[in-house]
Write an enzyme that holds these catalytic residues in place. Structure first.
Site, PDB file in Angstrom:
ATOM      1  N   HIS A 140       0.885  -1.164   0.000  1.00 17.74           N
ATOM      2  CA  HIS A 140       0.000   0.000   0.000  1.00 17.74           C
ATOM      3  C   HIS A 140       0.923   1.215   0.000  1.00 17.74           C
ATOM      4  CE1 HIS A 140      -2.937  -2.886   2.097  1.00 17.74           C
ATOM      5  NE2 HIS A 140      -3.269  -2.786   0.830  1.00 17.74           N
TER       6      HIS A 140
ATOM      7  N   GLU B  82       1.620   3.380   3.044  1.00 22.60           N
ATOM      8  CA  GLU B  82       2.143   2.767   4.270  1.00 22.60           C
ATOM      9  C   GLU B  82       3.661   2.728   4.143  1.00 22.60           C
ATOM     10  OE1 GLU B  82      -0.039  -0.902   4.838  1.00 22.60           O
ATOM     11  OE2 GLU B  82      -1.956   0.168   4.842  1.00 22.60           O
TER      12      GLU B  82
ATOM     13  N   GLU C   3       2.338  -5.951  10.649  1.00 19.55           N
ATOM     14  CA  GLU C   3       1.902  -4.555  10.768  1.00 19.55           C
ATOM     15  C   GLU C   3       2.822  -3.907  11.784  1.00 19.55           C
ATOM     16  OE1 GLU C   3      -1.254  -3.518   9.299  1.00 19.55           O
ATOM     17  OE2 GLU C   3      -1.550  -5.480   8.359  1.00 19.55           O
TER      18      GLU C   3
END
Ligand SMILES: *[C@@H]1O[C@H](CO)[C@@H](O)[C@H](O)[C@H]1NC(C)=O
Ligand SMILES: *[C@@H]1O[C@H](CO)[C@@H](O)[C@H](O)[C@H]1NC(C)=O
Ligand SMILES: *[C@@H]1O[C@H](CO)[C@@H](O)[C@H](O)[C@H]1NC(C)=O
Length: 413
Positions: A96, A99, A294
């Site tokens: 993404h 990100e 993450e």
């Protein structure tokens, strides 16, 4: 505060000597004071290769829809040779485009490995035994339109066609739309020989290590259902290795609020169902075990925070690469010494078939335990044995198939 300097022991002892050692020290600084845009990133990768031609190589796996290179820096001792038995590892950042933290820490990791090779025993061991491939960005177009300091903005998340690349891979249950150039590049890349053994995609926005499967046949409305792979126990251990080596991820609090991830890990489908995700595709279409990590609560934090993200993730990034070396590995050949490609490696109780590489190699990640493992080659009797895996180095099991008796024999190292 904006930059971290890693001085190797040799440089420290030479600090007062002469200007040659001073310029050596300058090359060992990992600058964390600003993000690398596309041009800076390309320049840095090429600079590293020119400084470390025996340890680093850059190649492109494709081109983004916007015409930017999807570049990978490969780091290994004897980087220009194919070393039989050396497992391949990859990190992918910035799938993404907005990100941004994974993109930067992968660039820092590349520098850290190269600057510390030959002086730091842990780094030296990793680079000597592992073929490490680092892709800082899979979505360079999205990154260019994203804005620093935006934690929640979605501008730049998708590629130039507005497609979320982590929803675009062919899925085991669902239709996922026209395959984009970036997606196709990864699909082609993971078919190369030998397949990657282990991989992670670095994303945002929480702190957790999520493992496959990412979806199940019941669709989006059924989020919350655990979708286990046959290798569930191994995937949990892989995810934990990262979370435990991170100063806070293993607390499981994510970014506060409603986040509650036991041990800092979670099954992808149980957390948030994703159809067309990259990690499931890796596991189902190559022998690659991939998880999604993450690593930040803010998608594109101010650059003043980059040094602290790097501090938090450095040990975990290394620890996860080290997991490439577990389980059982070896080479399958015929009695005349010819490597056997596509021999099938199976572990009883785990419904997953691994195929040997073009040079007969396999790397079967497994957590400690006793297993029955078998090797099948068309035209030969299947060979099997019991093997006890402990933590630490993998067990070596080489297999030789006799061309006259059609029997296999297994040698344990
Ligand atoms: C980033 O810096 C800007 C300007 O200093 C500030 O307004 C903003 O709140 C900061 N954002 C974050 C996420 O810290
Ligand atoms: C292994 O080989 C079998 C038979 O050729 C094939 O069907 C399967 O897709 C391969 N598995 C992987 C993970 O590549
Ligand atoms: C297994 O085969 C590899 C590659 O041929 C070789 O380097 C290694 O020494 C062998 N190990 C054992 C235990 O036979």
């Amino acid at each position: 505060m904006g930059s971290l300097t890693f001085l190797v022991a040799v440089a420290c002892t030479l600090t007062t000597v002469q200007s040659a050692s001073v310029s050596k020290r300058e090359t060992l600084t990992i600058a964390t004071d600003k993000y690398h845009n596309y041009n800076d990133l390309q320049a840095l990768l090429r600079q590293l290769v020119s400084n470390y031609p025996n340890l680093a190589r850059v190649y492109d796996v494709g081109t983004s829809m916007g015409g930017r290179k999807l570049s990978v820096i490969q780091i290994s001792d004897r980087v220009n040779e194919r070393e039989v038995g050396e497992p391949r590892f990859k990190y992918i950042g910035n799938i993404h485009g907005n990100e941004a933290v994974g993109r930067e820490v992968i660039l820092y990791l590349a520098q850290y490995l190269l600057y510390n090779y030959g002086t730091d025993p842990r780094v030296t061991q990793l680079v000597d035994t592992t073929d490490i491939h680092l892709m800082p960005t899979l979505n360079p177009d999205g990154f260019e339109i994203s804005r620093e300091g935006e934690c929640d903005n979605v501008v730049g998340r998708t590629n130039n066609n507005g497609v979320d690349l982590n929803r675009n891979f062919p899925d085991q249950y669902w239709m996922t739309g026209t395959i984009q150039a970036e997606t196709q590049a990864v699909m082609d890349w993971i078919k190369t020989q030998p397949n990657f053994v282990l991989s992670a995609s670095l994303q945002c926005v929480t702190l957790v290590a999520a493992y496959p499967f990412d979806d199940h046949q019941y669709g989006d409305i059924s989020s919350g259902l655990y979708a286990a792979t046959p290798d569930d126990a191994t995937f949990k251990a892989l995810a934990k290795s990262y979370a435990n080596a991170h100063p806070t991820m293993h607390f499981g609090r994510g970014c506060g609020g409603n986040d509650n991830f036991k041990d800092g890990i979670i099954n992808g489908a149980e957390w948030l169902t994703v159809a067309g995700g990259m990690q499931d595709y890796n596991y189902l279409n190559s022998n690659t075990f991939e998880i999604t990590i993450e690593i930040s609560c803010c998608r594109y934090p101010n650059s003043s925070e980059l040094a602290s993200y790097w501090n938090d993730n450095r040990n975990a990034l290394l620890t996860y690469i080290e997991q490439t070396h577990m389980g059982v590995k070896g080479v399958v050949k015929t009695s005349d010494g010819t490597p056997i490609a596509n021999a099938q490696v199976r572990v009883s109780g785990i419904d997953y078939t691994m195929n040997t590489s073009d040079l007969g190699e396999y790397w079967r990640l497994l957590i400690p335990g006793t297993y029955s493992i078998s090797f099948s080659v068309e035209g030969y009797t299947t060979a099997s044995t019991s093997v006890t895996v402990s933590s630490g180095s993998p067990v070596v099991l080489n297999v030789t198939f006799d061309t006259s008796t059609k029997q296999g024999s297994i040698t344990q190292g």
